[in-house]
Enzyme design. Sequence first.
Site, PDB file in Angstrom:
ATOM      1  CG  ASP A 101      -0.293  -0.309   2.528  1.00  0.00           C
ATOM      2  OD1 ASP A 101       0.960  -0.449   2.568  1.00  0.00           O
ATOM      3  OD2 ASP A 101      -0.998  -0.421   3.536  1.00  0.00           O
ATOM      4  CG  ASP A 104       6.208   5.721   6.500  1.00  0.00           C
ATOM      5  OD1 ASP A 104       6.676   6.840   6.263  1.00  0.00           O
ATOM      6  OD2 ASP A 104       5.772   5.393   7.623  1.00  0.00           O
ATOM      7  CG  LEU A 109      10.685  -2.254  -0.959  1.00  0.00           C
ATOM      8  CD1 LEU A 109      10.052  -3.441  -1.653  1.00  0.00           C
ATOM      9  CD2 LEU A 109      10.428  -0.985  -1.745  1.00  0.00           C
TER      10      LEU A 109
HETATM   11  P1  IMP Z   1       7.576   1.162   6.043  1.00  0.00           P
HETATM   12  O1  IMP Z   1       8.158  -0.152   6.445  1.00  0.00           O
HETATM   13  O2  IMP Z   1       7.831   2.250   7.047  1.00  0.00           O
HETATM   14  O3  IMP Z   1       7.878   1.603   4.647  1.00  0.00           O
HETATM   15  O4  IMP Z   1       6.037   1.048   6.207  1.00  0.00           O
HETATM   16  C1  IMP Z   1       5.264   0.359   5.384  1.00  0.00           C
HETATM   17  C2  IMP Z   1       4.030  -0.120   6.116  1.00  0.00           C
HETATM   18  O5  IMP Z   1       3.605   0.740   7.189  1.00  0.00           O
HETATM   19  C3  IMP Z   1       2.928  -0.082   5.119  1.00  0.00           C
HETATM   20  O6  IMP Z   1       2.816  -1.315   4.484  1.00  0.00           O
HETATM   21  C4  IMP Z   1       1.716   0.250   5.959  1.00  0.00           C
HETATM   22  O7  IMP Z   1       1.120  -0.958   6.390  1.00  0.00           O
HETATM   23  C5  IMP Z   1       2.213   0.999   7.160  1.00  0.00           C
HETATM   24  N1  IMP Z   1       2.016   2.464   7.014  1.00  0.00           N
HETATM   25  C6  IMP Z   1       2.962   3.399   6.779  1.00  0.00           C
HETATM   26  N2  IMP Z   1       2.425   4.633   6.688  1.00  0.00           N
HETATM   27  C7  IMP Z   1       1.089   4.476   6.847  1.00  0.00           C
HETATM   28  C8  IMP Z   1      -0.033   5.406   6.820  1.00  0.00           C
HETATM   29  O8  IMP Z   1       0.080   6.629   6.612  1.00  0.00           O
HETATM   30  N3  IMP Z   1      -1.250   4.843   7.034  1.00  0.00           N
HETATM   31  C9  IMP Z   1      -1.437   3.509   7.247  1.00  0.00           C
HETATM   32  N4  IMP Z   1      -0.434   2.622   7.247  1.00  0.00           N
HETATM   33  C10 IMP Z   1       0.823   3.097   7.054  1.00  0.00           C
HETATM   34 MG    MG Z   2       1.571  -2.781   5.244  1.00  0.00          MG
END
Ligand code: IMP
Ligand code: MG
Length: 179
Positions: A101, A104, A109
């Site tokens: 989705d 962040d 990833l």
């Molecule tokens: P990362 O590992 O920080 O890149 O985060 C990725 C995961 O965090 C995503 O797959 C989402 O499930 C969750 N996430 C990050 N930002 C948001 C947001 O603004 N709303 C809801 N879920 C988020």
């Molecule tokens: Mg997620």
Amino acid sequence: MSPGRTLLTQAQIRARVRQLGSSITRHYRRPSLRGQSPLFLGVMNGALFFLADLLRAVDLDSEISCVRLASYTGTQSTRQLRGLEAMGDSYKGRHVVIVDDIFDTGHTLAALAARLHKLGAADVKCCVLLEKQRRHEVAIKPDWVGFKIPDEFVVGYGLDYNGRYRDLKQIRVLETPAV
Ligand code: IMP
Ligand code: MG
């Protein structure tokens, strides 16, 4: 905390998902990749709607699988990814497209791509619906991005706040109630 202003409408999401589907289709139809049937790996639960819509916009002989990962508590990333050990499918020699989705911090990833390479995947690409405009904490970047959005916590179209609001049809900014 409740969903506030709409950042992306249903129509905007639908149109962009269609473009992403065409772009992925074109990529895997290249002569050098012909004969490969990519494995689309959705990161649950957030990618639920995106995966389903994207795959209907992709025109390829492909397979779909899911992995359940979580790193967030409330609106904060714990940077600890839970669920990577449970990945059971065979990824050996496969061309995998991670579908998530939102990109962040990037830890999800990066960890998932590393795990897939370890399990023998021939190639790992990534398609995300959203990319937050912030300093990502990893070197890896998604190959296909639907929308770049400001660094705000968003909900809807699969994205949740502690399990809520996934079913919203638009992407909306989560707002703290005024006191
Ligand atoms: P990362 O590992 O920080 O890149 O985060 C990725 C995961 O965090 C995503 O797959 C989402 O499930 C969750 N996430 C990050 N930002 C948001 C947001 O603004 N709303 C809801 N879920 C988020
Ligand atoms: Mg997620």
